[in-house]
Scaffold this active site. Structure first.
Site, PDB file in Angstrom:
ATOM      1  N   LYS A   1     -31.245 -47.759 -33.129  1.00  0.00           N
ATOM      2  CA  LYS A   1     -32.205 -46.689 -32.829  1.00  0.00           C
ATOM      3  C   LYS A   1     -31.356 -45.437 -32.633  1.00  0.00           C
ATOM      4  O   LYS A   1     -30.837 -45.181 -31.560  1.00  0.00           O
ATOM      5  CB  LYS A   1     -32.969 -47.030 -31.541  1.00  0.00           C
ATOM      6  CG  LYS A   1     -34.346 -46.400 -31.399  1.00  0.00           C
ATOM      7  CD  LYS A   1     -34.394 -44.896 -31.487  1.00  0.00           C
ATOM      8  CE  LYS A   1     -34.026 -44.195 -30.194  1.00  0.00           C
ATOM      9  NZ  LYS A   1     -33.973 -42.728 -30.364  1.00  0.00           N
TER      10      LYS A   1
ATOM     11  N   VAL B   1     -39.454 -46.751 -29.637  1.00  0.00           N
ATOM     12  CA  VAL B   1     -38.612 -47.715 -30.362  1.00  0.00           C
ATOM     13  C   VAL B   1     -37.485 -48.240 -29.456  1.00  0.00           C
ATOM     14  O   VAL B   1     -37.211 -49.446 -29.412  1.00  0.00           O
ATOM     15  CB  VAL B   1     -38.053 -47.069 -31.653  1.00  0.00           C
ATOM     16  CG1 VAL B   1     -37.061 -47.998 -32.335  1.00  0.00           C
ATOM     17  CG2 VAL B   1     -39.197 -46.727 -32.594  1.00  0.00           C
TER      18      VAL B   1
ATOM     19  N   GLU C   1     -22.313 -46.384 -22.265  1.00  0.00           N
ATOM     20  CA  GLU C   1     -21.400 -45.226 -22.237  1.00  0.00           C
ATOM     21  C   GLU C   1     -22.245 -44.037 -21.816  1.00  0.00           C
ATOM     22  O   GLU C   1     -23.084 -43.575 -22.583  1.00  0.00           O
ATOM     23  CB  GLU C   1     -20.809 -44.975 -23.636  1.00  0.00           C
ATOM     24  CG  GLU C   1     -19.998 -46.112 -24.196  1.00  0.00           C
ATOM     25  CD  GLU C   1     -18.694 -46.341 -23.452  1.00  0.00           C
ATOM     26  OE1 GLU C   1     -18.339 -45.530 -22.576  1.00  0.00           O
ATOM     27  OE2 GLU C   1     -18.039 -47.347 -23.737  1.00  0.00           O
TER      28      GLU C   1
ATOM     29  N   CYS D   1     -19.448 -35.924 -23.252  1.00  0.00           N
ATOM     30  CA  CYS D   1     -19.481 -36.740 -22.041  1.00  0.00           C
ATOM     31  C   CYS D   1     -18.164 -36.664 -21.277  1.00  0.00           C
ATOM     32  O   CYS D   1     -18.140 -36.783 -20.060  1.00  0.00           O
ATOM     33  CB  CYS D   1     -19.779 -38.189 -22.408  1.00  0.00           C
ATOM     34  SG  CYS D   1     -18.684 -38.818 -23.697  1.00  0.00           S
TER      35      CYS D   1
ATOM     36  N   GLU E   1     -24.178 -33.366 -14.249  1.00  0.00           N
ATOM     37  CA  GLU E   1     -23.712 -33.112 -15.610  1.00  0.00           C
ATOM     38  C   GLU E   1     -24.591 -32.031 -16.236  1.00  0.00           C
ATOM     39  O   GLU E   1     -25.802 -32.211 -16.368  1.00  0.00           O
ATOM     40  CB  GLU E   1     -23.813 -34.406 -16.427  1.00  0.00           C
ATOM     41  CG  GLU E   1     -23.231 -34.259 -17.804  1.00  0.00           C
ATOM     42  CD  GLU E   1     -23.368 -35.534 -18.636  1.00  0.00           C
ATOM     43  OE1 GLU E   1     -24.470 -36.102 -18.670  1.00  0.00           O
ATOM     44  OE2 GLU E   1     -22.362 -35.949 -19.238  1.00  0.00           O
TER      45      GLU E   1
HETATM   46  P1  NAD Z   1     -30.496 -39.638 -23.744  1.00  0.00           P
HETATM   47  O1  NAD Z   1     -30.186 -40.658 -22.723  1.00  0.00           O
HETATM   48  O2  NAD Z   1     -31.626 -38.720 -23.521  1.00  0.00           O
HETATM   49  O3  NAD Z   1     -30.798 -40.324 -25.150  1.00  0.00           O
HETATM   50  C1  NAD Z   1     -29.883 -41.213 -25.746  1.00  0.00           C
HETATM   51  C2  NAD Z   1     -30.650 -42.152 -26.665  1.00  0.00           C
HETATM   52  O4  NAD Z   1     -31.493 -42.970 -25.867  1.00  0.00           O
HETATM   53  C3  NAD Z   1     -31.553 -41.435 -27.672  1.00  0.00           C
HETATM   54  O5  NAD Z   1     -31.517 -42.137 -28.898  1.00  0.00           O
HETATM   55  C4  NAD Z   1     -32.923 -41.569 -27.022  1.00  0.00           C
HETATM   56  O6  NAD Z   1     -33.979 -41.525 -27.945  1.00  0.00           O
HETATM   57  C5  NAD Z   1     -32.804 -42.935 -26.371  1.00  0.00           C
HETATM   58  N1  NAD Z   1     -33.745 -43.196 -25.264  1.00  0.00           N
HETATM   59  C6  NAD Z   1     -34.351 -42.303 -24.448  1.00  0.00           C
HETATM   60  N2  NAD Z   1     -35.183 -42.936 -23.593  1.00  0.00           N
HETATM   61  C7  NAD Z   1     -35.075 -44.263 -23.859  1.00  0.00           C
HETATM   62  C8  NAD Z   1     -35.685 -45.430 -23.309  1.00  0.00           C
HETATM   63  N3  NAD Z   1     -36.573 -45.365 -22.326  1.00  0.00           N
HETATM   64  N4  NAD Z   1     -35.334 -46.621 -23.811  1.00  0.00           N
HETATM   65  C9  NAD Z   1     -34.433 -46.722 -24.812  1.00  0.00           C
HETATM   66  N5  NAD Z   1     -33.839 -45.652 -25.392  1.00  0.00           N
HETATM   67  C10 NAD Z   1     -34.154 -44.437 -24.913  1.00  0.00           C
HETATM   68  O7  NAD Z   1     -29.124 -38.855 -23.994  1.00  0.00           O
HETATM   69  P2  NAD Z   1     -28.874 -37.615 -24.964  1.00  0.00           P
HETATM   70  O8  NAD Z   1     -29.484 -36.420 -24.339  1.00  0.00           O
HETATM   71  O9  NAD Z   1     -29.239 -37.970 -26.368  1.00  0.00           O
HETATM   72  O10 NAD Z   1     -27.276 -37.524 -24.910  1.00  0.00           O
HETATM   73  C11 NAD Z   1     -26.594 -36.849 -23.907  1.00  0.00           C
HETATM   74  C12 NAD Z   1     -26.088 -37.810 -22.863  1.00  0.00           C
HETATM   75  O11 NAD Z   1     -25.258 -38.799 -23.470  1.00  0.00           O
HETATM   76  C13 NAD Z   1     -25.200 -37.153 -21.831  1.00  0.00           C
HETATM   77  O12 NAD Z   1     -25.521 -37.608 -20.541  1.00  0.00           O
HETATM   78  C14 NAD Z   1     -23.804 -37.584 -22.216  1.00  0.00           C
HETATM   79  O13 NAD Z   1     -22.883 -37.563 -21.162  1.00  0.00           O
HETATM   80  C15 NAD Z   1     -24.051 -38.942 -22.727  1.00  0.00           C
HETATM   81  N6  NAD Z   1     -22.949 -39.370 -23.620  1.00  0.00           N
HETATM   82  C16 NAD Z   1     -22.058 -40.309 -23.192  1.00  0.00           C
HETATM   83  C17 NAD Z   1     -20.997 -40.680 -24.004  1.00  0.00           C
HETATM   84  C18 NAD Z   1     -19.980 -41.721 -23.580  1.00  0.00           C
HETATM   85  O14 NAD Z   1     -19.301 -42.259 -24.452  1.00  0.00           O
HETATM   86  N7  NAD Z   1     -19.849 -42.031 -22.304  1.00  0.00           N
HETATM   87  C19 NAD Z   1     -20.839 -40.085 -25.255  1.00  0.00           C
HETATM   88  C20 NAD Z   1     -21.760 -39.145 -25.656  1.00  0.00           C
HETATM   89  C21 NAD Z   1     -22.820 -38.804 -24.830  1.00  0.00           C
END
Ligand code: NAD
Length: 472
Positions: free
Chosen positions: A169, A205, A244, A278, A378
């Site tokens: 997804k 999804v 992550e 991140c 963050e």
């Molecule tokens: P997000 O958590 O909003 O979304 C990430 C993914 O999860 C997307 O595909 C989203 O559609 C999905 N998602 C959202 N709600 C969900 C649910 N209820 N069930 C299952 N999936 C769901 O994050 P974002 O805004 O896309 O990305 C930014 C975040 O990602 C920041 O907090 C950043 O620090 C983190 N990040 C971490 C790393 C790492 O390796 N530690 C790397 C990159 C980004």
């Protein structure tokens, strides 16, 4: 305008059951550049069923068969670097220097998985037992927008190397990158159902994958809030999870540091990926005795960090990915001001001369405390917070006084002392006088920054269950 109307299930491009069309934007212009048709719960279920059906055969493939498949994947992705680069700049707004790295990373991580698989020990003897590492089952892989193609390829390559099949997804906001990856993976000719990709909303999804009993494992990169939710949801079916998540990483400037030489590193660490990283070093810990000197040096160095058109090679910081993200960053700048921190550079609004695009002024706060929200939460934008410390012990205490623990940087002339400090930081990774990346080393976080590790043999182990075999 590009319209992406298919998802990928059981080796075929299929029309989703879901009917929603989602707009894709160019964050540099705020224009709609495409639309993607999103899958729904029904599509997620079809994809999971396909991955489940493909699992018995794929989990029994030999190392050589998996290596051959991964090499075909690598080849197919590597030939699409230019297309990926274009998509990354267009739909994400990464400055070209960063974008180039992001476009080569998907092939590089597949190459890393190949290297890991080549020498991975699937069996070992312990006393009278033989321990066999067996694939955990169908893996649900969920990625964020800040490096979508790279995360898809990293998670999928590790899962397939371990003998798992997958349902992916991807971020719904990064569908141009996803489409290029799907086309490449299709060309690689993997067995039907081994990987399936369903564009869709997280709460539709993603949620369906997280709840499904036939999904044995979730590997998720994204926000800590969603990560926590996935652990809670997965508990019902006892899913294995690798998370992550976010960070609020400290950059610890020791009192013997040469400010002129470290400053590019300090700012590159903070502003990497336009601040949407991140691992960004967003809390800069500086000895109080040298604070004024540091403030002058950082302000001078900031003039080299241009925020603007990502296609301009001079640009260091591109736009925020969305209007929502831009608002979020602006809000945090206001919060910092309201909390009483001093704006050393930047501030609210767009950089001078830019009328459109979700651009942010690179902003540095000083006179901040580690208790302020700008030091604890963050922000995910180019906003850095300078915090003064009294002595080395105080620096370590402040560095560790956070809910996160993903990355840390220690800067100083005395390398042994840097290492002594590094060993006391609660973080999945600590970099000493460098921004180097070692893809063979485990990557992941302490505390709210995650659970488990990706990369190298640690990453592959996360898709395996140990089975002890004892004979009479
Ligand atoms: P997000 O958590 O909003 O979304 C990430 C993914 O999860 C997307 O595909 C989203 O559609 C999905 N998602 C959202 N709600 C969900 C649910 N209820 N069930 C299952 N999936 C769901 O994050 P974002 O805004 O896309 O990305 C930014 C975040 O990602 C920041 O907090 C950043 O620090 C983190 N990040 C971490 C790393 C790492 O390796 N530690 C790397 C990159 C980004």
């Amino acid at each position: 305008m590009q319209r992406i109307e298919h998802i990928y299930i059981d080796g075929e491009f299929v029309t989703p059951h879901g009917l929603e069309w989602f707009d894709l934007y160019n964050p540099s212009t705020e224009e709609v550049i495409g639309q993607v048709r999103l899958g729904d719960e029904h599509d997620a279920q079809r994809a999971i069923a396909a991955a489940k059906a493909a699992l018995p055969a794929w989990s029994r493939t030999t190392r050589e068969e998996r290596l051959a498949a991964l090499r075909r994947m690598h080849q197919a992705i590597a030939t699409r670097q230019d297309a990926l680069m274009e998509a990354i700049v267009k739909e994400y707004g990464a400055p070209v220097t960063r974008g180039r790295w992001m476009a080569t990373y998907p092939a590089d991580v597949i190459a890393q998985a190949i290297e890991t698989l080549e020498s991975f020990e699937f069996e070992e003897h312990v006393g009278i037992a033989r321990v066999i590492l067996t694939p955990v089952g169908v893996a649900g892989l969920i990625t964020p927008w800040n490096s979508n193609a790279g995360f898809i390829c990293n998670k999928l390559a590790a899962a397939l190397a371990a003998g798992c099949t997958a349902v992916i997804k991807p971020s719904e906001m990064s569908a141009l990158q996803t489409q290029i990856v799907i086309e490449a993976l299709h060309e690689a000719g993997l067995p039907k159902g081994v990987f399936n990709i369903v564009n869709g909303r997280g709460d539709v999804v993603g949620e369906a994958i997280a709840r499904h009993p036939d999904v044995a494992k979730i590997s998720f990169t994204g926000s800590s809030a969603v990560g926590q939710h996935l652990v809670a949801t997965g508990a019902a079916t006892m899913k294995r999870v690798t998370l992550e998540l976010g960070g609020k990483s400290p950059t610890i400037v020791l009192d013997d540091a040469d400010f002129a030489s470290i400053m590019p590193l300090v700012l590159n660490a903070g502003f990497m990926n336009s601040g949407q990283a991140c691992i960004a070093g967003t809390r800069i810990l500086v000895p109080r005795s040298r604070l004024a000197q540091f403030e002058r040096a950082v302000k001078d160095a900031l003039s080299q960090f241009k925020s603007g058109d990502p296609r301009d090679p001079e640009t260091a910081i591109g736009p925020m990915v969305s209007a929502k993200q831009w608002e979020r960053v602006q809000n945090y700048i206001r919060i910092g001001i309201d909390e009483g921190a001093t704006v050393l550079a930047g501030g609210e609004g767009r950089p001078d001369g830019l009328q459109a695009g979700w651009f942010v002024k690179p902003t540095i706060f000083t006179n901040a405390t580690n208790q302020m929200r700008i030091a604890r939460e963050e922000i995910f934008g180019p906003v850095l917070t300078v915090i003064a410390y009294e002595d080395e012990a105080d620096a370590i205490a402040i560095a560790n006084d956070t809910r996160y623990g993903l990355n840390a940087i220690v800067l100083g002339r005395d390398v042994e002392r840097c290492e002594r400090v590094a060993r006391q930081i609660d973080s999945g990774r600590v970099l000493i006088n460098t921004l180097a990346h070692e893809p063979r080393a485990p990557f992941g976080g302490f505390k709210l920054s995650g659970l488990g590790r990706e990369m190298g043999r640690w990453g592959m182990t996360a898709y395996l269950e140990p089975k002890a075999l004892l004979k009479a």
